[in-house]
Design an enzyme around this catalytic site. Structure first.
Site, mmCIF file in Angstrom:
data_model
loop_
_atom_site.group_PDB
_atom_site.id
_atom_site.type_symbol
_atom_site.label_atom_id
_atom_site.label_comp_id
_atom_site.label_asym_id
_atom_site.label_seq_id
_atom_site.Cartn_x
_atom_site.Cartn_y
_atom_site.Cartn_z
ATOM 1 N N HIS A 5 54.505 52.429 50.781
ATOM 2 C CA HIS A 5 54.554 51.048 51.257
ATOM 3 C C HIS A 5 53.170 50.597 51.714
ATOM 4 O O HIS A 5 52.269 51.401 51.912
ATOM 5 C CB HIS A 5 55.569 50.857 52.398
ATOM 6 C CG HIS A 5 55.318 51.667 53.633
ATOM 7 N ND1 HIS A 5 56.029 52.810 53.942
ATOM 8 C CD2 HIS A 5 54.412 51.527 54.639
ATOM 9 C CE1 HIS A 5 55.585 53.308 55.080
ATOM 10 N NE2 HIS A 5 54.599 52.553 55.535
ATOM 11 N N GLU A 56 56.052 46.891 54.295
ATOM 12 C CA GLU A 56 56.581 47.130 55.647
ATOM 13 C C GLU A 56 56.068 46.019 56.561
ATOM 14 O O GLU A 56 54.875 45.956 56.884
ATOM 15 C CB GLU A 56 56.093 48.489 56.166
ATOM 16 C CG GLU A 56 56.524 48.834 57.568
ATOM 17 C CD GLU A 56 55.895 50.123 58.047
ATOM 18 O OE1 GLU A 56 54.829 50.499 57.523
ATOM 19 O OE2 GLU A 56 56.474 50.765 58.948
ATOM 20 N N HIS A 74 44.589 41.382 48.833
ATOM 21 C CA HIS A 74 45.908 40.872 48.451
ATOM 22 C C HIS A 74 46.838 42.021 48.068
ATOM 23 O O HIS A 74 46.393 43.143 47.827
ATOM 24 C CB HIS A 74 45.795 39.904 47.263
ATOM 25 C CG HIS A 74 45.077 40.481 46.092
ATOM 26 N ND1 HIS A 74 43.749 40.236 45.817
ATOM 27 C CD2 HIS A 74 45.505 41.314 45.110
ATOM 28 C CE1 HIS A 74 43.399 40.879 44.720
ATOM 29 N NE2 HIS A 74 44.425 41.544 44.280
ATOM 30 N N GLU A 122 48.844 38.018 45.360
ATOM 31 C CA GLU A 122 48.414 37.665 44.000
ATOM 32 C C GLU A 122 49.591 37.771 43.045
ATOM 33 O O GLU A 122 50.364 38.742 43.105
ATOM 34 C CB GLU A 122 47.316 38.633 43.556
ATOM 35 C CG GLU A 122 46.780 38.342 42.175
ATOM 36 C CD GLU A 122 45.773 39.375 41.730
ATOM 37 O OE1 GLU A 122 45.940 40.561 42.034
ATOM 38 O OE2 GLU A 122 44.771 38.981 41.095
HETATM 39 C C1 LIG Z 1 42.991 41.855 38.256
HETATM 40 C C2 LIG Z 1 43.546 41.239 39.519
HETATM 41 O O1 LIG Z 1 44.427 42.151 40.128
HETATM 42 C C3 LIG Z 1 42.516 40.879 40.531
HETATM 43 O O2 LIG Z 1 42.759 41.016 41.720
HETATM 44 S S1 LIG Z 1 41.029 40.200 39.984
HETATM 45 C C4 LIG Z 1 40.972 38.734 41.045
HETATM 46 C C5 LIG Z 1 39.546 38.374 41.341
HETATM 47 N N1 LIG Z 1 38.899 39.361 42.176
HETATM 48 C C6 LIG Z 1 37.593 39.268 42.457
HETATM 49 O O3 LIG Z 1 36.882 38.377 42.023
HETATM 50 C C7 LIG Z 1 37.092 40.407 43.342
HETATM 51 C C8 LIG Z 1 35.659 40.156 43.806
HETATM 52 C C9 LIG Z 1 35.547 39.055 44.857
HETATM 53 N N2 LIG Z 1 34.156 38.885 45.199
HETATM 54 C C10 LIG Z 1 36.310 39.454 46.125
HETATM 55 O O4 LIG Z 1 35.780 40.229 46.923
HETATM 56 O O5 LIG Z 1 37.432 38.970 46.274
HETATM 57 C C11 LIG Z 1 39.578 37.055 42.055
HETATM 58 O O6 LIG Z 1 39.856 36.990 43.242
HETATM 59 N N3 LIG Z 1 39.282 35.992 41.285
HETATM 60 C C12 LIG Z 1 39.298 34.659 41.844
HETATM 61 C C13 LIG Z 1 39.742 33.683 40.803
HETATM 62 O O7 LIG Z 1 40.001 32.514 41.189
HETATM 63 O O8 LIG Z 1 39.842 34.057 39.619
HETATM 64 NI NI NI Z 2 44.464 42.139 42.200
#
Ligand SMILES: C[C@@H](O)C(=O)SC[C@H](NC(=O)CC[C@H](N)C(=O)O)C(=O)NCC(=O)O
Ligand code: NI
Length: 129
Positions: A5, A56, A74, A122
């Site tokens: 969890h 949890e 997330h 997410e």
């Molecule tokens: C693949 C999926 O599970 C993701 O979480 S990727 C989402 C993406 N993550 C990042 O960019 C990580 C680096 C960033 N600098 C951070 O620290 O959050 C993300 O959040 N993209 C934003 C978007 O709007 O696409």
């Molecule tokens: Ni992700």
């Protein structure tokens, strides 16, 4: 080994359960009060804990707010139709903070929703159209 969890501290358990169970359609898997520690644990998820990791939700009776800080990212959920899911979440009063679409610098189709405590969830499109 396997992930069992992820624990999130929540400031209002009723509002949090309403979001995870009625907006994200999770099941309340188990809930228990701990009077000695003045907290309640509520486990939510889509499948039995023997099959899949749960979330949890920890409610400390004397705390109604937490600073999430900059380290938390997330929890990701896979969805069959991310566009319909986001429309439904909005219709139910949920907060979509990032509309569905390909992620920046990549192609995975994602969206972000925020739970009542400010934690980001997410959504990832898991079915190819
Ligand atoms: C693949 C999926 O599970 C993701 O979480 S990727 C989402 C993406 N993550 C990042 O960019 C990580 C680096 C960033 N600098 C951070 O620290 O959050 C993300 O959040 N993209 C934003 C978007 O709007 O696409
Ligand atoms: Ni992700």
């Amino acid at each position: 080994m396997r992930i069992l969890h992820t624990m999130l501290r929540v400031g209002n358990l009723e509002k949090s359960l309403d979001f995870y169970c009625n907006v994200l359609n999770m099941k309340l898997l188990r809930q228990k009060d701990y009077p000695g520690g003045k907290f309640t644990l509520a486990f939510v998820g889509y499948r039995d804990e023997s099959e899949e990791a749960a979330i949890e939700l920890t409610y400390n009776w004397d705390t109604d707010h937490y600073d999430i800080g900059t380290g938390y990212g997330h929890i990701a959920l896979g969805v069959d139709d991310i566009y319909a899911t986001c429309d439904r979440i909005k219709a139910q009063g949920g907060k979509v903070t990032r509309e569905p679409g390909p992620m920046k610098h990549g192609s995975t189709v994602i969206a972000f929703v925020e739970d009542p405590n400010g934690y980001k969830i997410e959504l990832i499109q898991t079915k190819t159209a």
